[in-house]
Scaffold this active site. Structure first.
Site, short mmCIF file in Angstrom:
data_model
loop_
_atom_site.label_atom_id
_atom_site.label_comp_id
_atom_site.label_asym_id
_atom_site.label_seq_id
_atom_site.Cartn_x
_atom_site.Cartn_y
_atom_site.Cartn_z
N TYR A 1 -14.24 -13.20 -0.34
CA TYR A 1 -14.91 -11.95 -0.77
C TYR A 1 -16.25 -12.07 -1.24
O TYR A 1 -17.21 -11.30 -0.99
CB TYR A 1 -14.09 -10.81 -1.36
CG TYR A 1 -13.08 -9.94 -0.46
CD1 TYR A 1 -13.88 -8.86 0.33
CD2 TYR A 1 -11.75 -10.04 -0.54
CE1 TYR A 1 -13.00 -8.08 0.86
CE2 TYR A 1 -10.98 -9.11 0.26
CZ TYR A 1 -11.57 -8.19 1.03
OH TYR A 1 -10.95 -7.27 1.81
N ASP B 1 -6.58 -3.35 -7.90
CA ASP B 1 -7.14 -3.97 -6.58
C ASP B 1 -7.28 -5.52 -6.87
O ASP B 1 -7.54 -5.89 -8.19
CB ASP B 1 -8.39 -3.30 -6.32
CG ASP B 1 -8.70 -3.64 -4.72
OD1 ASP B 1 -8.14 -3.07 -3.71
OD2 ASP B 1 -9.33 -4.69 -4.54
N ARG C 1 -3.62 6.19 0.68
CA ARG C 1 -4.25 7.65 1.33
C ARG C 1 -3.24 8.15 2.51
O ARG C 1 -3.74 9.36 2.74
CB ARG C 1 -5.60 7.08 1.91
CG ARG C 1 -6.87 6.91 0.78
CD ARG C 1 -7.75 6.05 1.47
NE ARG C 1 -7.59 4.70 1.99
CZ ARG C 1 -8.62 3.97 2.47
NH1 ARG C 1 -9.73 4.35 2.54
NH2 ARG C 1 -8.03 2.50 2.88
N ARG D 1 1.03 -1.09 -0.01
CA ARG D 1 0.10 0.05 -0.08
C ARG D 1 0.85 1.26 0.08
O ARG D 1 0.42 2.19 0.62
CB ARG D 1 -0.97 0.24 1.25
CG ARG D 1 -2.28 -0.84 1.12
CD ARG D 1 -3.25 -0.24 0.34
NE ARG D 1 -4.24 -1.17 -0.29
CZ ARG D 1 -5.19 -1.75 0.25
NH1 ARG D 1 -5.83 -0.98 1.42
NH2 ARG D 1 -6.08 -2.61 0.04
N ARG E 1 -7.05 11.39 -5.73
CA ARG E 1 -8.34 10.41 -5.69
C ARG E 1 -9.75 11.09 -5.54
O ARG E 1 -10.75 10.66 -5.65
CB ARG E 1 -8.00 9.22 -4.92
CG ARG E 1 -7.33 8.31 -5.18
CD ARG E 1 -7.85 6.92 -5.77
NE ARG E 1 -8.80 6.47 -4.88
CZ ARG E 1 -10.03 6.57 -5.34
NH1 ARG E 1 -10.61 6.99 -6.36
NH2 ARG E 1 -11.08 5.90 -4.55
O1 CP3 Z 1 0.34 0.22 -3.37
C1 CP3 Z 1 -0.14 -0.82 -3.45
O2 CP3 Z 1 -0.22 -1.60 -2.59
C2 CP3 Z 1 -0.83 -1.15 -4.72
C3 CP3 Z 1 -2.14 -1.10 -4.81
C4 CP3 Z 1 -3.24 -2.08 -4.14
C5 CP3 Z 1 -4.37 -1.66 -3.49
N1 CP3 Z 1 -4.94 -2.72 -3.15
C6 CP3 Z 1 -5.11 -0.18 -3.68
C7 CP3 Z 1 -6.02 -0.04 -2.76
C8 CP3 Z 1 -2.91 -3.33 -3.68
C9 CP3 Z 1 -1.64 -4.28 -3.85
C10 CP3 Z 1 -4.24 -3.74 -3.03
C11 CP3 Z 1 -4.44 -5.40 -2.68
C12 CP3 Z 1 -5.62 -5.62 -1.99
N2 CP3 Z 1 -6.92 -5.01 -2.16
C13 CP3 Z 1 -5.89 -6.47 -0.92
C14 CP3 Z 1 -4.55 -7.38 -0.49
C15 CP3 Z 1 -3.47 -6.83 0.45
C16 CP3 Z 1 -4.39 -6.82 1.73
O3 CP3 Z 1 -4.63 -5.68 2.23
O4 CP3 Z 1 -4.43 -7.78 2.38
C17 CP3 Z 1 -7.12 -6.47 -0.53
C18 CP3 Z 1 -7.73 -7.59 0.54
C19 CP3 Z 1 -7.68 -5.56 -1.11
C20 CP3 Z 1 -9.29 -5.22 -1.05
C21 CP3 Z 1 -9.44 -3.62 -0.37
N3 CP3 Z 1 -9.49 -2.72 -1.36
C22 CP3 Z 1 -9.59 -3.17 0.56
C23 CP3 Z 1 -9.80 -4.18 2.00
C24 CP3 Z 1 -9.80 -1.87 0.47
C25 CP3 Z 1 -9.59 -0.98 1.70
C26 CP3 Z 1 -10.95 -0.34 1.80
C27 CP3 Z 1 -10.76 0.67 2.88
O5 CP3 Z 1 -11.76 1.65 2.82
O6 CP3 Z 1 -10.08 0.73 3.84
C28 CP3 Z 1 -9.65 -1.66 -0.82
C29 CP3 Z 1 -9.44 -0.40 -1.43
C30 CP3 Z 1 -8.02 0.34 -1.66
N4 CP3 Z 1 -7.31 -0.54 -2.45
C31 CP3 Z 1 -7.27 1.40 -1.25
C32 CP3 Z 1 -6.37 1.29 -2.25
C33 CP3 Z 1 -5.20 2.54 -2.10
C34 CP3 Z 1 -7.86 2.52 -0.62
C35 CP3 Z 1 -9.23 3.21 -1.04
C36 CP3 Z 1 -9.06 4.33 -2.00
O7 CP3 Z 1 -7.80 4.66 -2.55
O8 CP3 Z 1 -9.85 4.85 -2.18
#
Ligand code: CP3
Length: 367
Positions: A164, A86, A41, A37, A50
């Site tokens: 999921y 994602d 954010r 990540r 974003r």
């Molecule tokens: O920088 C990086 O790591 C690359 C991008 C990346 C994202 N998601 C962007 C993202 C990666 C590698 C992921 C993988 C991902 N997504 C996983 C596996 C890693 C882990 O955390 O175990 C999982 C479980 C997800 C599913 C997911 N997507 C979740 C649980 C969330 C968070 C929701 C929240 O509001 O907290 C997301 C959203 C997400 N994916 C964000 C980002 C930067 C944040 C939301 C946004 O940017 O508006």
């Protein structure tokens, strides 16, 4: 010119291959570091970029994904970048609707409830067209990153995506998805196999598009026990590594290192080190020295500082990093956190983490 940026060839020469060498267990001048990540954010420029945009719309824009992938590299000397995307784009490609609700996380309006719901999934998924936008993002980013560091592609693992698709969003117990494992083992295997087939094509497509390493996120290992892990997660993780590597060879492409990150899967560490991946990613619940002993030099290791250590001071972060590096040693090691950065973390301390890895590792290597 603009047209050449969409072709996956004549990429700029790679200047810093430390991450790739560490993944293969080769000599390095400093320990490479990146953060899960890292495009997220906690960065004000990320929040600004974003703002007001739908999450999956952003994922579908190669230009936006490229910009967000590059943002953290402008601030910190990370040794690798991970493509902004994602894991839930795979269930979308299989025909499921997924929304990202701000503050609530991913939501499936119509999750899978019973085995007959599997009929709602596409039987044949045309990965090259359905996930074309990810491939384009990777190719564009490979050009725009100008060979600064390698670009990592990724996917969710079958069990994590299955959970999921059944839970319909985040969950503490994962009891709906685990109900399938105990009550409908056959249907569970059918779904896991379908996911595996799509994931193999998806990862191969990412390599063809320019990904230089691949990480498989099995984020929901922690809710399984060792027996369920061996039946419903590990075989698919193995299958993915084996098939992706075979297909890369068949296509005449160079091998790319693969990383498996099974969060909270400490009970499966020995098995994971023999599952066909070059690198095993670790969460912070595993002690570095014992991880080395248990994996017996078969793989490189990645991880595993508790992300919450970043709430500490720079001095304390430096001490924690030093101890972590001493535990893992310098050979076959990629520094990272044990999970992703949280939105309220201070970018300055992320910088301190990166600097501490580089400084202490040069000292350990006498460079
Ligand atoms: O920088 C990086 O790591 C690359 C991008 C990346 C994202 N998601 C962007 C993202 C990666 C590698 C992921 C993988 C991902 N997504 C996983 C596996 C890693 C882990 O955390 O175990 C999982 C479980 C997800 C599913 C997911 N997507 C979740 C649980 C969330 C968070 C929701 C929240 O509001 O907290 C997301 C959203 C997400 N994916 C964000 C980002 C930067 C944040 C939301 C946004 O940017 O508006």
């Amino acid at each position: 010119d603009k047209d050449s940026l969409i072709l996956p060839k004549s990429f700029p020469e790679l200047k810093n291959d430390t991450f790739l060498r560490a993944a293969r267990g080769e000599e390095i001048e400093h320990i490479p570091v990146w953060c899960m990540r890292q495009a997220g954010r906690y960065l004000p420029e990320f929040r600004e970029f974003r703002a007001g945009k739908d999450f999956f719309e952003t994922c579908r824009s190669p230009e936006d994904c490229c910009e967000l992938t590059l943002q953290p590299l402008r601030r910190f000397p990370f040794d690798a970048a991970i493509i902004f995307s994602d894991i839930l784009v795979v269930p979308q490609a299989m025909g499921m609707e997924v929304q990202m609700s701000p503050g609530k996380g991913p939501t499936f309006p119509e999750p899978l409830k019973e085995p007959e719901d599997l009929q709602r999934l596409k039987t044949k998924v045309d990965v090259s067209s359905e996930l074309d936008y990810v491939f384009k993002a990777i190719t564009l980013t490979r050009h725009k990153i100008e060979g600064k560091v390698p670009l990592i592609g990724f996917t969710g693992a079958p069990w994590t995506l299955m959970s999921y698709m059944i839970e319909g969003g985040g969950s503490v117990t994962h009891s709906k998805a685990k109900r399938w494992l105990y009550r409908y083992p056959e249907a569970s295997h059918k779904l896991l196999s379908q996911l595996t087939d799509v994931i193999v094509e998806y990862l191969l497509g990412q390599v063809k598009a320019g990904a230089q390493a691949l990480q498989v996120f099995e984020s929901h290992t922690g809710c399984l026990g060792p027996v369920e892990f061996k039946e419903f997660s590990l075989p698919y993780l193995r299958d993915i590594a084996g098939r992706v590597k075979d297909k890369i060879k068949e296509s005449g492409l160079d091998n790319v290192p693969m990383i498996v990150f099974a969060k909270d899967g400490h009970y499966g560490l020995e098995d994971l080190s023999e599952s066909g991946y070059e690198v095993v990613g670790l969460d912070w619940t595993i002690d570095p020295c014992s991880a080395r002993v248990r994996t017996g030099g078969k793989v490189s290791l990645q991880g595993n500082m508790d992300p919450c250590a970043l709430y500490s001071t720079k001095e304390r972060i430096s001490e924690i990093v030093k101890r972590m590096l001493e535990g893992f040693g310098t050979k076959g090691y990629i520094a990272n956190l044990g999970h992703g950065l949280y939105p309220d973390m201070d970018p300055e301390n992320v910088g301190a983490f990166v600097e501490a890895v580089h400084t202490h590792s040069r000292q350990l290597l006498n460079r």
